[in-house]
Each structure stands twice: as structure tokens, then as C-alpha cells.
Design a protein around this motif. Sequence first.
Motif, short mmCIF file in Angstrom:
data_model
loop_
_atom_site.label_atom_id
_atom_site.label_comp_id
_atom_site.label_asym_id
_atom_site.label_seq_id
_atom_site.Cartn_x
_atom_site.Cartn_y
_atom_site.Cartn_z
N PHE A 71 0.84 -1.20 0.00
CA PHE A 71 0.00 0.00 0.00
C PHE A 71 0.88 1.25 0.00
N ALA A 72 0.41 2.28 -0.68
CA ALA A 72 0.99 3.62 -0.61
C ALA A 72 -0.09 4.52 -0.03
N ALA A 73 0.10 4.97 1.20
CA ALA A 73 -0.90 5.80 1.89
C ALA A 73 -2.28 5.14 1.84
N GLU A 74 -2.30 3.83 2.13
CA GLU A 74 -3.52 3.02 2.19
C GLU A 74 -4.15 2.73 0.82
N VAL A 75 -3.54 3.19 -0.27
CA VAL A 75 -4.01 2.84 -1.61
C VAL A 75 -3.31 1.55 -2.03
N PRO A 76 -4.05 0.51 -2.42
CA PRO A 76 -3.41 -0.77 -2.77
C PRO A 76 -2.56 -0.64 -4.03
N LEU A 77 -1.49 -1.43 -4.05
CA LEU A 77 -0.52 -1.39 -5.14
C LEU A 77 -0.55 -2.68 -5.95
N LEU A 78 -0.09 -2.57 -7.18
CA LEU A 78 0.10 -3.73 -8.04
C LEU A 78 1.32 -4.51 -7.57
N VAL A 79 1.15 -5.80 -7.32
CA VAL A 79 2.26 -6.68 -6.91
C VAL A 79 2.36 -7.80 -7.93
N LEU A 80 3.55 -7.92 -8.54
CA LEU A 80 3.80 -8.92 -9.57
C LEU A 80 4.79 -9.96 -9.08
N ALA A 88 6.61 -4.93 -5.93
CA ALA A 88 5.56 -3.90 -5.89
C ALA A 88 5.86 -2.88 -6.97
N VAL A 89 4.86 -2.56 -7.76
CA VAL A 89 4.99 -1.58 -8.84
C VAL A 89 4.21 -0.34 -8.42
N VAL A 90 4.92 0.75 -8.18
CA VAL A 90 4.35 1.93 -7.53
C VAL A 90 4.30 3.10 -8.49
N ALA A 101 10.60 8.21 0.36
CA ALA A 101 9.19 7.80 0.34
C ALA A 101 9.13 6.36 0.82
N GLN A 102 7.93 5.88 1.08
CA GLN A 102 7.83 4.51 1.54
C GLN A 102 6.47 3.92 1.21
N ILE A 103 6.43 2.59 1.20
CA ILE A 103 5.18 1.86 1.09
C ILE A 103 5.08 0.95 2.32
N VAL A 104 3.92 0.37 2.51
CA VAL A 104 3.70 -0.58 3.59
C VAL A 104 3.40 -1.93 2.97
N VAL A 105 4.06 -2.97 3.46
CA VAL A 105 3.88 -4.33 2.96
C VAL A 105 3.23 -5.16 4.06
N ARG A 106 2.17 -5.86 3.69
CA ARG A 106 1.47 -6.72 4.65
C ARG A 106 1.47 -8.15 4.12
N ALA A 107 1.94 -9.05 4.94
CA ALA A 107 1.99 -10.47 4.60
C ALA A 107 1.67 -11.28 5.84
N GLY A 109 3.49 -12.72 7.85
CA GLY A 109 4.39 -12.47 8.96
C GLY A 109 4.16 -11.14 9.64
N GLY A 110 3.25 -10.31 9.14
CA GLY A 110 2.99 -9.02 9.75
C GLY A 110 3.13 -7.89 8.74
N GLU A 111 3.39 -6.69 9.26
CA GLU A 111 3.45 -5.48 8.44
C GLU A 111 4.81 -4.84 8.57
N ARG A 112 5.34 -4.32 7.47
CA ARG A 112 6.64 -3.64 7.50
C ARG A 112 6.62 -2.48 6.51
N ALA A 113 7.45 -1.48 6.78
CA ALA A 113 7.62 -0.35 5.87
C ALA A 113 8.81 -0.62 4.96
N LEU A 114 8.70 -0.21 3.73
CA LEU A 114 9.78 -0.38 2.75
C LEU A 114 10.02 0.98 2.10
N GLY A 115 11.23 1.51 2.28
CA GLY A 115 11.54 2.84 1.78
C GLY A 115 12.18 2.83 0.40
N TYR A 116 12.07 3.95 -0.27
CA TYR A 116 12.75 4.17 -1.55
C TYR A 116 12.92 5.67 -1.74
N ASP A 117 13.69 6.07 -2.73
CA ASP A 117 13.95 7.48 -2.98
C ASP A 117 13.32 7.92 -4.30
#
Length: 296
Positions: A71-80, A88-90, A101-107, A109-117
Motif C-alpha cells: 500500500f501507498a498511503a492506504e491505496v493498494p498497489l500492483l504486486v507482480l 511492488a509496482v508503484v 518515500a515509503q510503502i507498507v507491505v502486509r503479509a 508475517g505481519g506489516e513492515r515499511a519499505l523505503g525508496y527514494d
Amino acid sequence: MNHRPLAFTRRTALLAAAGALAPVLDARAAKAVQPAKPADHAPTAWPIASPVPGGIARLALGPAPTRPQAFAAEVPLLVLGDARGWTAVVGIPLSATPGPAQIVVRAAGGERALGYDIRPKRYVEQRLTVSPRTVDLAPEDLARHERERAHQQQVMETFSEPFPREVDLHLRVPAPGRRSSSFGLRRVFNGQPRAPHSGMDIAAATGTPVVAPLPGRVIDTGDYFFNGQTVWLDHGGGLLSMMCHLSAIDVKVGDTLATGERLGAVGATGRVTGAHLHWGVMLNRTMVDPALFLDA
């Protein structure tokens, strides 16, 4: 990504238009656009990663037995991908500020943040002096646009399964012709800045066939103030495409199209200066550069 209602005035209403005022034949910006042909050294992953405003980030999520949610700000993302590795294709908004910037990944095992520039990118700007009547809306036109905006917002929030196959994301150009206005071009009319161009304009004669750039389902058709006769396609996973200013619509809501199947014809409907196709590509409710799905 949060979507708050926008305050519209006669001058600001054009900010919501999908590039409808873009001149059709700008020889200085024109570039040939033809259906994609296989390249000798084609990228192995589509769409092409370009983490800039208006671009796309591809973020590796690692292996997992089932498709993670992102998710990006709670908007679901395309995952391939598959169990060996997911991506994740953002879609990055044109309005995004360069930097972290960052997205949130839920699986499972739980939830984690994943950052990128997000890297900076400077798009071309063009300043024009035109008749005020071409940039200011009459009250009745403004009222119509505001009515249509709420419906279009619902269309843009479509997120469905199944997700597209990665092999299908090397898109077919929906109409032959030359690029008359590129994504991200910002125009300033009479000193008043307008929204950057949110799609690719392809100059072609009225009646030129328009086809599906990849498999999809028709989720909306209509005749709108700015965009004229329009078809929206849902390709799954929040990936949508929009074809505007058509002279004819040959499909109806619910139809399923294969790549290359006709959906309408090029026209000059809506708020335009001449016949062309405006092609928009949306990811996670964000317009992104269609060129990232095409050969260079």
C-alpha cells in the motif's frame, strides 16, 4: 495516497482535465509513435523503473508463498511475481516531492515499511498567451465538470483481480501516429499555470482505430466536458488506461478486450483543438508516463 475534494474555480477547474488543452500538432515536440516492436536488448521487467515524479518505482518484496499486499498511503498497489520473488509496482504522482518515500507491505508475517527514494525530474514548460475564453469556464461548464468529477473519481479507484501478467505490461500503442504532446509537459496560459499533461497525445486523423494496449475490461464509457467521448479499461491490480476525445465508442461497460482489439476511433470531442488520442495510464490512482511501458 489521500484524495481530498478540490476547491474548483473557473481558473482552477482546468487542473483536473487530462491534458485536454494540449495542442495537437506541436512540431517541436512531435515524436513518432508506432506499435511496439521487439527490441534486440529489451528490458527484462516491464514497466521500466523510473522513480521520479510521474514515474514508476519497482520495489523487491522478496519471496513468499502467497502474494503480499502493498500500500501507498492506504491505496493498494500492483504486486507482480511468484513465490520465488514479488515486486511492488508503484505509480508516483507528478506532484510528489523528490526525496524519501515509503510503502507498507502486509503479509502473513505481519506489516513492515519499505523505503525508496524519489529522484527529481524537470519536465518541459511552455508559456502561451491565448484568449481568456479558452482557459476560463462558463458557470454552466464548471457545474457540469464538477458533476462529472465525482463519477470519474469512483472509476479511478477501481482495484480488481486477477492481476495482469508481467509479460502483458510491454504495452501496444493504442493508435498509430506521432506524439504531439508528451507526459509531464506543463503549460502556462496567460501567466496562469495549469496541471502538467497527464498522458500521451497521439496525433491521428478522425476515424483512426483505437485498440486495447493490453487485455482489459471496460469499466466506464461516457462523453465528458474535458475528455469528450472516453473509454476506461481495467487491467487488474489498480492498472487502468483511459482513451479520450474519441469520435466513436465501439464497446460497452463489462466488455472484455484482448490486446489489439478495437474499442473506438480517434476524434476531436471534448475540450480540444483538433483530432488526436489522449492516452492515459494509471497505477494506484496515479497517472504515470505511458512511455515507461513502451520501447524507447
